[in-house]
Scaffold this active site. Structure first.
Site, PDB file in Angstrom:
ATOM      1  N   SER A  92       0.835  -1.207   0.000  1.00 37.36           N
ATOM      2  CA  SER A  92       0.000   0.000   0.000  1.00 37.36           C
ATOM      3  C   SER A  92       0.869   1.256   0.000  1.00 37.36           C
ATOM      4  O   SER A  92       0.560   2.222  -0.705  1.00 37.36           O
ATOM      5  CB  SER A  92      -0.989  -0.004   1.166  1.00 37.36           C
ATOM      6  OG  SER A  92      -0.317  -0.100   2.382  1.00 37.36           O
TER       7      SER A  92
ATOM      8  N   ASP B 147       7.362   3.464   6.154  1.00 37.60           N
ATOM      9  CA  ASP B 147       7.153   2.698   4.924  1.00 37.60           C
ATOM     10  C   ASP B 147       7.218   3.605   3.702  1.00 37.60           C
ATOM     11  O   ASP B 147       7.849   3.279   2.688  1.00 37.60           O
ATOM     12  CB  ASP B 147       5.791   1.991   4.951  1.00 37.60           C
ATOM     13  CG  ASP B 147       5.623   1.095   6.162  1.00 37.60           C
ATOM     14  OD1 ASP B 147       6.628   0.765   6.804  1.00 37.60           O
ATOM     15  OD2 ASP B 147       4.477   0.737   6.471  1.00 37.60           O
TER      16      ASP B 147
HETATM   17  C1  GLA Z   1       3.387  -0.425   9.825  1.00 38.58           C
HETATM   18  C2  GLA Z   1       3.284   1.091   9.737  1.00 38.58           C
HETATM   19  C3  GLA Z   1       4.650   1.730   9.993  1.00 38.58           C
HETATM   20  C4  GLA Z   1       5.288   1.200  11.282  1.00 38.58           C
HETATM   21  C5  GLA Z   1       5.223  -0.322  11.325  1.00 38.58           C
HETATM   22  C6  GLA Z   1       5.710  -0.868  12.642  1.00 38.58           C
HETATM   23  O1  GLA Z   1       4.174  -0.927   8.784  1.00 38.58           O
HETATM   24  O2  GLA Z   1       2.815   1.490   8.475  1.00 38.58           O
HETATM   25  O3  GLA Z   1       4.527   3.129  10.035  1.00 38.58           O
HETATM   26  O4  GLA Z   1       4.684   1.781  12.411  1.00 38.58           O
HETATM   27  O5  GLA Z   1       3.923  -0.815  11.080  1.00 38.58           O
HETATM   28  O6  GLA Z   1       7.058  -0.581  12.827  1.00 38.58           O
END
Ligand code: GLA
Length: 312
Positions: free
Chosen positions: A102, A142
């Protein structure tokens, strides 16, 4: 893959696309559930991508099976002040593997709409878009990795200042993502609750956040010193902390992590990403990777580091 996105565009809408873009998925080497606490994280963009072909349209449309759908495109468009687009997407980012398909969709959309945008601005816009579209108060890790990761490197990001530096990642270590088979939408997990608990300073949650940030520092130093045994040990400690203090693992994931640890060639393994199922990261010596994938007893994706969509 790029031409497949274009073909899909022509099939779905007729005519040629006006823009094309792609963005990679990511892994996180270490630094889990600390991005939204302003901590340090060490993700890497990897060589699995979302490819887009698009053109302005009357409303937001997406021809694809990629996670997120039109809602995500529209949310990025709103952040960037862009009008509706017809978009076709293809990808080789397996759904449910926890490699941030995503985020890749969001970042690819931003790269298609505004290729000259500053990578940090793009990551922040995509983070807001994801929060608005999903209701999950995700951190920036991410999107940042997908935008600004670099081939041959991990990216050490300080989530409080958004300062980052590239850390060389050894070519003879493979990044293996293992699927736990437990599918979940982040919006159906206690992600927001964990974030609130961490912000409220609940003792176990706080202990995880503080110890994990320290582990990111130590892991980075170990990576730079090519101390692979230390890297593995830190992954092990990270997993224990996510399991016992942050409580985002599951018995199935714990079992796979332990199997990975016991498999020859594995430097270390831990639950990766938000957790509550999802995926496991293992770092494996390149020469052992085939045997590892055969013996670990769950589906794997073997990847290498890659350039982010806004990396120049
Ligand atoms: C998901 C969220 C990130 C982060 C991770 C845990 O991937 O999108 O921002 O918080 O979980 O580290």
């Amino acid at each position: 893959m790029r031409s497949e996105a274009e073909d899909r565009f022509r099939e779905a809408y007729g005519g040629d696309p006006r823009w094309r873009s792609h963005a990679p998925g990511r892994v996180n080497l270490i630094g889990e559930h600390v991005d939204y606490m302003g901590g340090l994280v060490l993700p890497a963009a990897v060589d699995r991508f979302v490819w887009l072909a698009g053109a302005p349209g009357k409303r937001w449309e997406l021809a694809s099976d990629v996670k997120g759908g039109e809602r995500y495109l529209e949310a990025v468009g709103a952040e960037l002040g862009a009008g509706p687009q017809r978009v076709a997407a293809t990808h080789d980012l397996p759904a449910g593997f926890g490699m941030s398909s995503s985020a890749a969709l969001l970042v690819a959309t931003a790269a298609g709409l505004e290729p000259e945008l500053d990578g940090r601005e793009a990551a922040l816009a995509c983070q807001r878009a994801e929060q608005n579209a999903s209701g999950v108060m995700v951190g920036v890790m991410d999107q940042f990795a997908s935008a600004l990761g670099r081939r041959g490197h991990a990216l050490l990001l300080d989530c409080s200042t958004l300062e980052y530096r590239l850390v060389p990642f050894p070519a003879d270590v493979k990044i293996v993502v293992i699927d736990s088979g437990i599918r979940r939408e982040l919006s159906e997990t206690p992600y927001n609750q964990r974030r609130q608990e961490a912000e409220a300073g609940l003792p176990k949650r706080k202990r995880h956040v503080e110890s994990e940030i320290e582990r990111v520092r130590e892991f980075t130093a170990a990576l730079e010193a090519d101390d692979r045994a230390r890297c593995g040990q830190l992954l092990k400690e990270s997993h224990a902390s996510l399991r016992d203090d942050f409580e985002v693992s599951t018995p199935e994931v714990d079992a796979i992590v332990e199997r990975a640890w016991a498999t020859p060639g594995c430097l270390g393994a831990r639950i990766m990403g938000a957790g509550f199922g999802g995926s496991i990261l293992a770092l494996v010596e390149a020469g052992s990777v085939e045997r590892f994938a055969g013996e670990v007893g769950a589906p794997t994706v073997v990847c290498s580091t890659a350039d982010g969509a806004f990396a120049t």
